[in-house]
Design a protein around this motif. Structure first.
Motif, PDB file in Angstrom:
ATOM      1  N   ARG A   1      -8.148   3.023  -4.591  1.00 27.16           N
ATOM      2  CA  ARG A   1      -8.688   1.900  -5.378  1.00 27.16           C
ATOM      3  C   ARG A   1      -7.608   0.870  -5.666  1.00 27.16           C
ATOM      4  O   ARG A   1      -7.827  -0.344  -5.478  1.00 27.16           O
ATOM      5  N   GLU A   2      -6.440   1.305  -6.115  1.00 24.45           N
ATOM      6  CA  GLU A   2      -5.346   0.386  -6.419  1.00 24.45           C
ATOM      7  C   GLU A   2      -4.852  -0.335  -5.162  1.00 24.45           C
ATOM      8  O   GLU A   2      -4.531  -1.528  -5.207  1.00 24.45           O
ATOM      9  N   ALA A   3      -4.804   0.398  -4.045  1.00 28.05           N
ATOM     10  CA  ALA A   3      -4.369  -0.228  -2.801  1.00 28.05           C
ATOM     11  C   ALA A   3      -5.350  -1.328  -2.384  1.00 28.05           C
ATOM     12  O   ALA A   3      -4.944  -2.412  -1.947  1.00 28.05           O
TER      13      ALA A   3
ATOM     14  N   LEU B   1      -4.618  -5.341  -1.887  1.00 30.88           N
ATOM     15  CA  LEU B   1      -4.886  -6.080  -0.652  1.00 30.88           C
ATOM     16  C   LEU B   1      -5.710  -7.331  -0.953  1.00 30.88           C
ATOM     17  O   LEU B   1      -5.448  -8.407  -0.408  1.00 30.88           O
ATOM     18  N   SER B   2      -6.701  -7.187  -1.823  1.00 33.91           N
ATOM     19  CA  SER B   2      -7.518  -8.345  -2.191  1.00 33.91           C
ATOM     20  C   SER B   2      -6.691  -9.390  -2.924  1.00 33.91           C
ATOM     21  O   SER B   2      -6.847 -10.594  -2.713  1.00 33.91           O
ATOM     22  N   ALA B   3      -5.793  -8.924  -3.808  1.00 37.68           N
ATOM     23  CA  ALA B   3      -4.942  -9.844  -4.554  1.00 37.68           C
ATOM     24  C   ALA B   3      -3.998 -10.612  -3.632  1.00 37.68           C
ATOM     25  O   ALA B   3      -3.591 -11.740  -3.942  1.00 37.68           O
ATOM     26  N   LEU B   4      -3.661 -10.002  -2.500  1.00 39.88           N
ATOM     27  CA  LEU B   4      -2.794 -10.664  -1.524  1.00 39.88           C
ATOM     28  C   LEU B   4      -3.568 -11.633  -0.635  1.00 39.88           C
ATOM     29  O   LEU B   4      -2.999 -12.247   0.265  1.00 39.88           O
TER      30      LEU B   4
ATOM     31  N   VAL C   1       0.834  -1.206   0.000  1.00 35.71           N
ATOM     32  CA  VAL C   1       0.000   0.000   0.000  1.00 35.71           C
ATOM     33  C   VAL C   1       0.867   1.254   0.000  1.00 35.71           C
ATOM     34  O   VAL C   1       0.625   2.202  -0.756  1.00 35.71           O
ATOM     35  N   GLU C   2       1.888   1.258   0.833  1.00 36.07           N
ATOM     36  CA  GLU C   2       2.775   2.419   0.905  1.00 36.07           C
ATOM     37  C   GLU C   2       3.475   2.672  -0.425  1.00 36.07           C
ATOM     38  O   GLU C   2       3.641   3.824  -0.843  1.00 36.07           O
TER      39      GLU C   2
END
Length: 239
Positions: free
Chosen positions: A82-84, A88-91, A6-7
């Motif tokens: 949105r990208e973050a 997170l979902s992809a992880l 995210v960062e």
């Protein structure tokens, strides 16, 4: 690892789009050292997205400053969140809440598998509650809006002059009708853009947002009175 992803997303977008960084691509565009035609794919994509929103809101959302400088911060913030969230979902993260400068997007539940038993929650857990601060008293909440587990609204964005002063370019030169607008929507970009657009366009844009999008809105007038759409009345909890 999730926090680092995210960062990195926010850092990379800031390096490209921040007008406070003299070495950013956005600053080079503002100084005329670079044209949009020769800008990066990311820059052109966000410009196209902002342009589409300008058309959809009939100019209430605008990425061009009065001095003619292109400022995509109004769309990039929502895009970064949105990208973050997608990352997170992809992880494999199912239950999380991300707050970026007061704009919130959530997934799952803070207490997975635990319903509230009152119809507010679901079999998958209780919802996240996003608080909406009173612009006249920062220590008080006007309401709390349920996100994620409780329904299809996953995002809440708040815009206005109460937190950051006059920073929105309004369609009218007269004083703003609303000093703060909070919009709940299925996605954070829609919520963020429409919150800004309603501050800019006033009641006419608020009506247009309700008619054109699946949103719930709470707006605070300059005199402190509140305007809440039917969807907000049905769902939010009093502060």
């Amino acid at each position: 690892a999730s926090a680092a992803v995210v960062e990195r997303i926010f850092r990379d977008l800031d390096e490209t789009f921040s007008l406070y960084r003299p070495d950013s691509e956005a600053s080079r565009l503002a100084r005329g050292e670079l044209t949009l035609r020769h800008a990066s794919t990311s820059m052109r994509q966000r410009y196209a997205e902002a342009h589409d929103w300008r058309l959809l809101t009939e100019g209430a959302f605008n990425s061009e400053r009065p001095d003619g400088v292109l400022d995509l911060s109004g769309i990039v913030k929502g895009h970064a969140i949105r990208e973050a969230g997608l990352s997170l979902s992809a992880l494999g993260r199912l239950n999380w809440c991300l707050n970026a400068g007061g704009d919130v997007v959530a997934s799952g539940s803070p207490v997975p598998g635990r319903g509230t038993g009152s119809g507010t929650g679901s079999s998958n857990g209780s919802p996240w509650l996003a608080g909406i601060v009173d612009p006249t008293d920062r220590g008080h909440l006007l309401a709390a809006y349920p996100l994620a587990a409780d329904g299809h609204h996953l995002a809440l964005a708040t815009s206005g002059s109460a937190e950051r002063g006059e920073h929105i370019w309004r369609q009218q030169r007269r004083p703003p009708e609303f000093v703060q607008v909070s919009v709940a929507a299925p996605d954070i970009v829609t919520a963020d853009v429409l919150a800004t657009a309603v501050v800019s366009g006033g009641s006419a844009m608020l009506d247009r947002a309700v008619e054109g999008w699946d949103v719930a809105i709470l707006a605070v007038r300059a005199d402190g009175s509140l305007v809440a759409t039917p969807a907000f009345h049905r769902t939010a909890r009093a502060g």
